[in-house]
Design an enzyme around this catalytic site. Structure first.
Site, PDB file in Angstrom:
ATOM      1  N   SER A 151       0.851  -1.187   0.000  1.00  0.00           N
ATOM      2  CA  SER A 151       0.000   0.000   0.000  1.00  0.00           C
ATOM      3  C   SER A 151       0.889   1.240   0.000  1.00  0.00           C
ATOM      4  O   SER A 151       2.020   1.204   0.505  1.00  0.00           O
ATOM      5  CB  SER A 151      -0.890   0.014   1.247  1.00  0.00           C
ATOM      6  OG  SER A 151      -1.504   1.280   1.437  1.00  0.00           O
ATOM      7  N   TYR A 164      -1.841  -0.655  10.337  1.00  0.00           N
ATOM      8  CA  TYR A 164      -1.912  -1.089   8.942  1.00  0.00           C
ATOM      9  C   TYR A 164      -0.655  -0.661   8.185  1.00  0.00           C
ATOM     10  O   TYR A 164      -0.014  -1.468   7.496  1.00  0.00           O
ATOM     11  CB  TYR A 164      -3.157  -0.505   8.279  1.00  0.00           C
ATOM     12  CG  TYR A 164      -3.255  -0.766   6.806  1.00  0.00           C
ATOM     13  CD1 TYR A 164      -3.590  -2.033   6.328  1.00  0.00           C
ATOM     14  CD2 TYR A 164      -3.023   0.241   5.866  1.00  0.00           C
ATOM     15  CE1 TYR A 164      -3.680  -2.290   4.973  1.00  0.00           C
ATOM     16  CE2 TYR A 164      -3.108  -0.003   4.511  1.00  0.00           C
ATOM     17  CZ  TYR A 164      -3.439  -1.264   4.061  1.00  0.00           C
ATOM     18  OH  TYR A 164      -3.524  -1.514   2.715  1.00  0.00           O
TER      19      TYR A 164
END
Length: 258
Positions: A151, A164
């Site tokens: 990501s 995350y």
């Protein structure tokens, strides 16, 4: 949607795509199948099997390829072996491509991160890819392809997504290390870093945040599509990417921190 008339550059190969019942994983599974790969689609034990059955039917009808679904809890230590065994049994030979896509997106400020929450995120986002690679390696047909879905959050800091982002940064570290360890026989390991992508998950994001994300995306001031990410994964899976390894490739339309 991607064309179903892709060049059959992956004919005769076998791929595993984790977390492929929806979103980016679903697009990746279909794209690889459209290029000739036989695909194992893994999906969470708490999700309905219906979307996976629909995807398998679509792969057979439109991509002229084969697919199976394996339902499991990837946080369970035994899940990777179950997935690999089912894949080898279904397709009759070793595995060429592993796409580690399954992940949890956390949304907690630092003061609310509990040990349980931390463990849940890292077990799926970091430990599961490690265990998947370990389970696949004895069956990896060389040169193989390992592709991790990371990501843009691995590199940029955003409020309330620390666990995350940290997990994706760890996955990128693994990506570079695995590339160094597995390259002797031509096998490669790379990561793809999507920015905001139109998906079920994006539908849970505050519309004001999505609007802000679009404004800092140079290409057309829009979010991406799962199919655009799948195209990059396909390149990394194909023989033409043989000189690319240890890379973390941004698939974000130039998205930068807002």
């Amino acid at each position: 949607m991607p064309s179903t008339q892709q060049p059959r550059t992956l004919e005769g190969t076998v791929a595993i795509v984790t977390g492929a019942s929806r979103g980016i994983g679903k697009a990746i599974a279909f794209d690889l199948a459209s290029r000739g790969a036989k695909v194992t689609i893994t999906f969470s034990s708490d999700r309905s099997k219906e979307p996976v059955d629909e995807l398998i039917s679509r792969i057979k009808a439109e991509a002229n390829s084969s697919a199976i679904g394996v339902q499991c809890n990837l946080q369970a230590t035994e899940a990777p072996k179950k997935i690999v065994d089912a894949t080898v049994a279904a397709f009759g030979h070793d595995i060429d491509i592993l796409v580690n896509n399954a992940a949890i997106i956390s949304d907690k400020p630092v003061q609310d991160i509990t040990p349980e929450h931390f463990d849940e995120v890292f077990h799926l986002n970091v430990r599961a890819p490690l265990l998947m690679v370990q389970a696949v390696l004895p069956h990896l047909r060389r040169p193989g392809r390992i592709i991790n879905i990371s990501s843009v959050g691995a590199r940029d800091g955003y409020a309330n997504t620390g666990t995350y982002s940290a997990s994706k940064a760890a996955l990128e570290g693994f990506t570079r290390n695995w590339a160094a360890e597995l390259g002797k026989d031509g096998s490669t390991c790379n990561a793809v870093n999507p920015g905001p992508v139109q998906s079920e998950m994006l539908g849970q994001v505050d519309p004001k945040t999505v609007a802000a994300q679009k404004q800092v995306t140079p290409i057309e001031n829009r979010v991406g599509t799962a199919e655009e990410v799948a195209e990059i994964v396909a390149f990394l899976a194909e023989p033409r990417s043989s000189w690319v390894t240890g890379q973390c490739i941004s698939a974000s339309g130039g998205f930068h921190k807002y």
